[in-house]
Design a protein around this motif. Structure first.
Motif, PDB file in Angstrom:
ATOM      1  N   ILE A   1       0.853  -1.201   0.000  1.00  0.00           N
ATOM      2  CA  ILE A   1       0.000   0.000   0.000  1.00  0.00           C
ATOM      3  C   ILE A   1       0.886   1.247   0.000  1.00  0.00           C
ATOM      4  O   ILE A   1       0.766   2.134  -0.840  1.00  0.00           O
ATOM      5  CB  ILE A   1      -0.949   0.011   1.235  1.00  0.00           C
ATOM      6  N   VAL A   2       1.811   1.263   0.954  1.00  0.00           N
ATOM      7  CA  VAL A   2       2.682   2.429   1.121  1.00  0.00           C
ATOM      8  C   VAL A   2       3.546   2.657  -0.123  1.00  0.00           C
ATOM      9  O   VAL A   2       3.767   3.800  -0.529  1.00  0.00           O
ATOM     10  CB  VAL A   2       3.512   2.221   2.412  1.00  0.00           C
ATOM     11  N   ASP A   3       3.999   1.553  -0.760  1.00  0.00           N
ATOM     12  CA  ASP A   3       4.812   1.687  -1.982  1.00  0.00           C
ATOM     13  C   ASP A   3       4.059   2.399  -3.093  1.00  0.00           C
ATOM     14  O   ASP A   3       4.666   3.020  -3.967  1.00  0.00           O
ATOM     15  CB  ASP A   3       5.227   0.301  -2.506  1.00  0.00           C
ATOM     16  N   ARG A   4       2.733   2.253  -3.083  1.00  0.00           N
ATOM     17  CA  ARG A   4       1.937   2.851  -4.171  1.00  0.00           C
ATOM     18  C   ARG A   4       1.472   4.269  -3.865  1.00  0.00           C
ATOM     19  O   ARG A   4       0.828   4.902  -4.692  1.00  0.00           O
ATOM     20  CB  ARG A   4       0.688   1.996  -4.429  1.00  0.00           C
ATOM     21  N   VAL A   5       1.752   4.746  -2.639  1.00  0.00           N
ATOM     22  CA  VAL A   5       1.307   6.084  -2.255  1.00  0.00           C
ATOM     23  C   VAL A   5       2.367   7.107  -2.651  1.00  0.00           C
ATOM     24  O   VAL A   5       3.515   7.003  -2.211  1.00  0.00           O
ATOM     25  CB  VAL A   5       1.075   6.146  -0.724  1.00  0.00           C
ATOM     26  N   PRO A   6       1.976   8.099  -3.507  1.00  0.00           N
ATOM     27  CA  PRO A   6       2.970   9.111  -3.879  1.00  0.00           C
ATOM     28  C   PRO A   6       3.419   9.894  -2.643  1.00  0.00           C
ATOM     29  O   PRO A   6       2.590  10.313  -1.838  1.00  0.00           O
ATOM     30  CB  PRO A   6       2.202  10.026  -4.849  1.00  0.00           C
ATOM     31  N   GLY A   7       4.733  10.069  -2.469  1.00  0.00           N
ATOM     32  CA  GLY A   7       5.222  10.714  -1.254  1.00  0.00           C
ATOM     33  C   GLY A   7       6.116  11.890  -1.542  1.00  0.00           C
ATOM     34  O   GLY A   7       6.340  12.186  -2.702  1.00  0.00           O
ATOM     35  N   PRO A   8       6.667  12.570  -0.541  1.00  0.00           N
ATOM     36  CA  PRO A   8       6.467  12.330   0.895  1.00  0.00           C
ATOM     37  C   PRO A   8       5.058  12.734   1.338  1.00  0.00           C
ATOM     38  O   PRO A   8       4.450  13.590   0.730  1.00  0.00           O
ATOM     39  CB  PRO A   8       7.509  13.254   1.547  1.00  0.00           C
TER      40      PRO A   8
END
Ligand code: AVI
Length: 322
Positions: free
Chosen positions: A70-77
């Protein structure tokens, strides 16, 4: 935890809503948000551990299994905002995964002060997380969180536990649209939604053998007794959970066991009930997996990924603001 609190005088609002809901022509009703005072929030924690109620465990299982993905697919920061954090237990998986990538500001938005306190106790041991709570209605809180974002920072909003199901369908779609309007393109929303399942399974989940859900529902009347000086006789109301096939929802009601009169001084009202009459207290809508994608698209989100639990039909949906 730093908490942005609201001045503690919500009684007049509760009184006004009780008066409006119980004097409404036709079906009497009370808003489900009042189920969650300190007692109600604690009872909901127990509900989430009942064998019949698999929803919370499914949500938690999906987050535990897929947090990294999930986190890998969330554009960040990103900064994380959670609408209705509850105890914060299942949020841990997402925050721990994020913290492997960045220091994280986490903003739980909750109307329940006791739930905010529980959330802080639960998550305070994660080193790389700063928790700042907002004791607010969801959209008011999200607006404030959005105003705190740093340049170049995306917002990652969590709306877990199928709280979306407690809105009726048009209101749920409208709510997603409101969230989208607060967000910027590229921000993300992780939406947990309970999926349709057989009627018998739903009946058991919302009318458990131990009577915890019944106590959770009846606590609404107990709360009116405590806070509004009402004289509801709890033994004269029964918890009823019915399936509304047309709405694809479970409805919770409190049914008067006899003809009776209840006075609620702080709300300045006396209410008559006929035998069998009900107060509608909550609706829990169930979705299909495709319907979530469609509803999200209409609200301005693209569904980047969807994870469905293999034991209890429940979907985690990662939505990106377009
Ligand atoms: C918080 N919400 C998603 C729960 C649900 O299942 O709709 C509330 C609940 N009501 C009775 N049991 C649980």
């Amino acid at each position: 935890m730093l908490v942005h609190a609201i001045p503690a005088s919500p009684t007049y609002e509760f009184a006004a809503d009780v008066r409006a809901g119980l004097t409404k022509p036709g079906q009497k009703e009370l808003p489900s948000k009042y189920l969650y005072d300190e007692v109600g929030s604690a009872l909901f924690e127990v509900i989430s551990r009942l064998p019949e109620y698999g929803l919370t465990r499914a949500d938690e299982r999906l987050l535990r299994r897929h947090a990294d993905e999930i986190v890998d697919r969330v554009p960040g920061p990103v900064a994380v905002a959670e609408l209705g954090s509850g105890s914060g237990k299942k949020t841990r998986w997402v925050l721990e995964a994020l913290c492997r990538r960045q220091r994280t500001s986490y903003y739980p938005v909750e109307i329940s002060r006791s739930a905010l306190a529980m959330c802080e106790r639960e998550l305070s041991d994660i080193d790389a997380v700063t928790v700042v709570g907002f004791e607010r209605e969801y959209l008011d809180g999200l607006l404030e969180v959005a105003a705190c974002r740093k340049p170049g920072q995306h917002l990652f909003v969590l709306f877990l536990g199928s709280t979306i199901g407690n809105f009726d369908r048009p209101a749920g779609a409208e709510f997603l649209g409101e969230v989208r309007r607060i967000l910027q393109t590229g921000d993300s929303l992780l939406l947990g939604a309970d999926l349709e399942k057989p009627a018998a399974q739903l009946r058991a989940a919302y009318d458990d053998e131990l009577g915890v859900t019944a106590a959770f529902n009846l606590n609404l009347l107990a709360r009116a007794n405590r806070e509004l000086d009402a004289d509801f006789d709890l033994s004269q109301f029964a918890h009823v959970a019915t399936i509304n096939a047309r709405a694809r929802s479970v409805e919770m009601h409190l049914q008067s066991r006899r003809r009776q009169t209840v006075s609620i001084p702080v709300a300045e009202v006396v209410v008559e009930f006929f035998e069998g009459e009900t107060i509608w207290t909550e609706s829990c809508h169930k979705y299909s997996a495709e319907e979530i994608v469609r509803t999200a698209r209409n609200a301005g989100f693209a569904c980047a990924a969807q994870w469905i639990d293999d034991q209890w039909p429940f979907a985690e949906n990662l939505l990106i603001a377009q």
